[in-house]
Design an enzyme around this catalytic site. Structure first.
Site, PDB file in Angstrom:
ATOM      1  CG  ASP A  10      -1.816   1.230   1.478  1.00  0.00           C
ATOM      2  OD1 ASP A  10      -2.350   1.825   0.172  1.00  0.00           O
ATOM      3  OD2 ASP A  10      -2.165   1.915   2.435  1.00  0.00           O
ATOM      4  CB  SER A  11       0.031   4.660  -0.689  1.00  0.00           C
ATOM      5  OG  SER A  11      -1.046   4.859   0.279  1.00  0.00           O
ATOM      6  N   GLY A  43      -2.860   9.031  -4.029  1.00  0.00           N
ATOM      7  CA  GLY A  43      -4.073   9.652  -4.453  1.00  0.00           C
ATOM      8  C   GLY A  43      -3.741  10.955  -5.147  1.00  0.00           C
TER       9      GLY A  43
HETATM   10  N1  DGL Z   1      -4.531   3.399   0.884  1.00  0.00           N
HETATM   11  C1  DGL Z   1      -4.626   4.035  -0.539  1.00  0.00           C
HETATM   12  C2  DGL Z   1      -5.859   3.641  -1.305  1.00  0.00           C
HETATM   13  O1  DGL Z   1      -6.427   2.674  -0.818  1.00  0.00           O
HETATM   14  C3  DGL Z   1      -4.350   5.349  -0.144  1.00  0.00           C
HETATM   15  C4  DGL Z   1      -4.128   6.344  -1.390  1.00  0.00           C
HETATM   16  C5  DGL Z   1      -3.111   7.430  -1.150  1.00  0.00           C
HETATM   17  O2  DGL Z   1      -2.039   7.258  -0.686  1.00  0.00           O
HETATM   18  O3  DGL Z   1      -3.508   8.668  -1.478  1.00  0.00           O
HETATM   19  O4  DGL Z   1      -6.126   4.276  -2.053  1.00  0.00           O
END
Ligand code: DGL
Length: 259
Positions: A10-11, A43
């Protein structure tokens, strides 16, 4: 049966909400989790940047011999999963905003979606949204600013509550009866959200469905592990202490990794 790990990325810390669902249904599986917090929020990045980061994370997980990769990020899934599936010869599980269940359950025929700009502007999201929008009002809201607050551990802060109130009030006023959380960071906001919305509004996220799908795919490819003691390695390229606060009560190995 296969002892290779499930790779998850994930980010940042948001995907730990998915990791927790995965551990509920797949307790014996080893996991390797990457929190790319140094590059959060995804995002707000361009589709190409999101793709490049997704490839980087995937390549690391493949270097660790993972047997399946869960893209625990709506933004990365909606912008990169087609490419990842075409380039890498390994099963990928993605996560997308749960529009369909919300549409099917809605009686007011109005639902809200809170997601990142990167997700809301993606072709994958818009195709799904258009496919289910007949006779339904889908109110989209970009949750700009929420991911950095969660990444800073400020889930319950005044700033977070004010931002959430600003985002959900127009949806509530328009009569939504379901709110879809289209970002894996947002399940951590559920206790705060519940205090800010009328109780009849149902909150929907995709975490459990993603975990079940991961199990189904492991079964399909005969990769499922159903006995033994699992190891769980979670890496962040930012603050280890913050990642640990989201994993209290879990037996995990959390450390810094420069990826
Ligand atoms: N957890 C990411 C998602 O599901 C977050 C995205 C982000 O870092 O902006 O979109």
């Amino acid at each position: 049966m296969n002892k290779q790990s499930i790779g998850i990325f994930d980010s940042g810390i948001g995907g730990t909400s998915i990791w927790k669902e995965i551990k509920k249904v797949l307790p014996f599986e080893d996991t390797i989790y990457l929190a790319d917090s140094k590059n959060a929020p995804y995002g707000e990045k361009s589709p190409q940047e999101i793709l490049d980061l997704s490839i980087k994370n995937t390549e690391y997980l493949l270097s660790r011999n993972c047997k399946i990769i869960v893209v625990a990020c709506n933004t990365a899934t909606t912008n990169a999963i087609s490419y990842l599936r075409s380039k890498f010869d390994i099963p990928f599980i993605g996560i997308e905003p749960a529009i369909k269940p919300a549409v099917l359950k809605s009686t007011s025929k109005k639902i809200g979606i809170l997601a990142t700009k990167g997700t809301l502007s993606s072709a994958l999201f818009n195709n799904t949204s258009n496919a289910y929008s007949k006779g339904i009002t889908i109110i989209e809201q970009d949750g700009e600013g929420l991911v950095p607050l969660i990444e800073a551990g400020l889930v319950n802060s005044i700033e977070t509550r004010q931002l959430l109130l600003k985002y959900i009030t127009p949806m509530v006023e328009q009569g939504i009866d379901h709110l879809v959380l289209g970002c894996t960071h947002y399940p951590y906001l559920i206790p705060v959200l519940k205090g800010l919305m009328p109780p009849h509004i149902q909150i929907i996220d995709s975490g459990e469905a993603v975990a079940k799908q991961t199990k189904n795919v492991l079964e399909k490819y005969d990769l499922l592990l159903e006995t033994g003691v699992s190891t769980n390695q979670l890496y962040t390229n930012a603050d280890v202490a913050i990642l640990k606060t989201f994993l209290k009560g879990y037996t995990v190995d959390v450390s810094y990794l420069n990826f």
